[in-house]
Design a protein around this motif. Sequence first.
Motif, mmCIF file in Angstrom:
data_model
loop_
_atom_site.group_PDB
_atom_site.id
_atom_site.type_symbol
_atom_site.label_atom_id
_atom_site.label_comp_id
_atom_site.label_asym_id
_atom_site.label_seq_id
_atom_site.Cartn_x
_atom_site.Cartn_y
_atom_site.Cartn_z
ATOM 1 N N GLN A 186 0.797 -1.221 0.000
ATOM 2 C CA GLN A 186 0.000 0.000 0.000
ATOM 3 C C GLN A 186 0.830 1.272 0.000
ATOM 4 O O GLN A 186 0.285 2.360 0.155
ATOM 5 N N CYS A 307 -4.760 -1.064 5.954
ATOM 6 C CA CYS A 307 -6.010 -0.357 5.665
ATOM 7 C C CYS A 307 -5.965 1.126 6.015
ATOM 8 O O CYS A 307 -6.833 1.891 5.574
ATOM 9 N N PRO A 310 -4.130 3.982 2.854
ATOM 10 C CA PRO A 310 -4.892 4.742 1.853
ATOM 11 C C PRO A 310 -5.507 6.034 2.366
ATOM 12 O O PRO A 310 -5.971 6.852 1.559
#
Length: 610
Positions: A186, A307, A310
């Motif tokens: 990510q 998570c 982002p």
Amino acid sequence: MAVGLTYATSHTLVRMRLAAFRHALKDQNRLTWIVGGGFVGLVLAGGTVWVAGRDNDILAVALAVWMLGWIIGPMFAGGGDETLKPEYFSMLPLPPRTLATGLLTAALAGVAPVISLLALLSLLVVGAQLSVAAAIIAVPALLLQLFCFVLASRLAVAVYGVLLQVRSGAVIAALVNAFILAFTAQGWALIVAFVSTDVQGTMASAARIAPSGWGLVAVEAAGRNDWPRALVALAGLLLLGTVMLVAWSALLVRRTTSSRAGSKPRRLLSATNARDAAAAKEVRSWTRDLLYGHRAVFAISYGLFFCLMPLAIGWKAMLPWAGPAGVVMAGSMCSNLYGSDGTALWTTLMIPGSARPDVRARQRAFLLVFGPPTLLITLLLTWWSGYASAWPLVLSVLPAILGGAAGLVVACSVYAAVPTTDAHKRSGNPLNAGENEGETMGIVYLMLVLVSLTAGPALVAALAWSWWGVPIGVLSGVLAWWYFGRLAARRLDRRGPELLMLLRHGRSVIGEIKRSNLEKLPRWRRATAGFCLGFAAIPLFPQAVVPAIFLLTGNDDTKSWFLALYVPAPWPWVVIVAMAALGVSMYTYGGLTYLRAKPARGDSAAVAAE
């Protein structure tokens, strides 16, 4: 005198390392992993050399990735290759720096350093394209760069081992590892957020500033006849290598001379029956064994980092899934519970009827450790995200995946246990789990898929019937917990002595006794099966599951490296289905290949006779 001792020590350790490597090639399982990893490494090294001269900015970033792989790779692969442990030489009258130099030289006699050397030939290619002087400078630059790669790896493992000796250090190490691993997936969000212009140029500048880029800086400076800059870059590599060697030597002294004092148990077991005794034993394992605690913190932290990253670009759609992501990682990290026990398993087998209470206790401990924190994280982050439609989805998936993980971890650890180093024999490098790191990583990857699949019925029900998915998720979680636990208990009760023998003697001895059909398969088939199990996650998750979630949630603007988001409608779903089919097919082929390679019934009798 000192130079002669260092040379003799290095020469002897190199010979020992090569002898151990030749012995490892006789093990078909290890040979498969060596060949597979070597092939992938050669492909990456060839790509690095191909980039050289075409785009030096990309080359600088590629070299940074190589050094990052050397540093973090051992942390996720059982502590790296420690065929020659420092503890083996603690009784010899060797100065610390002599031993460190010898171990460093022996470490260069392996597959990974050779592949890295081939990748670093890119510096020679760059120098040859610039000038003769730059090509000459490239030779010491690539050698010093290689030494820094290996030393950085050894130093990182040593520091990590020191951290894992204390509880606070284990937590810190888990947080760092979780962030690094989440960043590999990510990190694009952070890059987009903080580098809004000229991403490649900024990354290339940062890569040249990092030690991994100093060799390239020296070659480019020599090509411009900027000799002060070239010499400073080479001197920086030499100085950095010397500092890391001295630091590693000091940590080797601590590792080979430190002793652990015994301590009284804080609270004695007060259970009155087998069920409570097994449960208390498992809870103490999670609270007192630093590796257990490290895995728990790592799994939960990974779900959070994965998570939360982002958020850097203002995207909150992944927040509700932090809890389930942590459970998936926890299931994969705990997939070898009985393998971690080692020969201590005999204390369980010696008690008649102990298999079922022990298995159920491990399942309850898993739910107790991961259930409350992941539920709290899910509730808080789903509320924070503001996505009302996510409530039935996550509340359906979480109980299903918790029950599935609690069932699969015991079933996998009984049916596919991997021999590791016994707890009382752990070296100063707690990461090192023995000679089966490759097999351990294969089980971890497989569990990532299996645990994720347990959420399938609940997710489908929630998408179709909204809140009716919650009872279906609870029911599927309870059934998975009960059924897989029952399978594990029956297997442990019937085949416990064979499992103990595997954990005691290792895969190679057991393979000789069982005459596994896997060894009778062609090498290309074993290598293909290993490759499929190792790389099937790429088409299945980042190229199928993630873009599917993006399309379902309406966030298809974030394309990144997801192939399905670059094609026009209706082809995205076609690509997703094709990638999912490819990933599942790879896992199926690899799994069936290993599953069908079972020993004959007569071989089981031979094992029992032993």
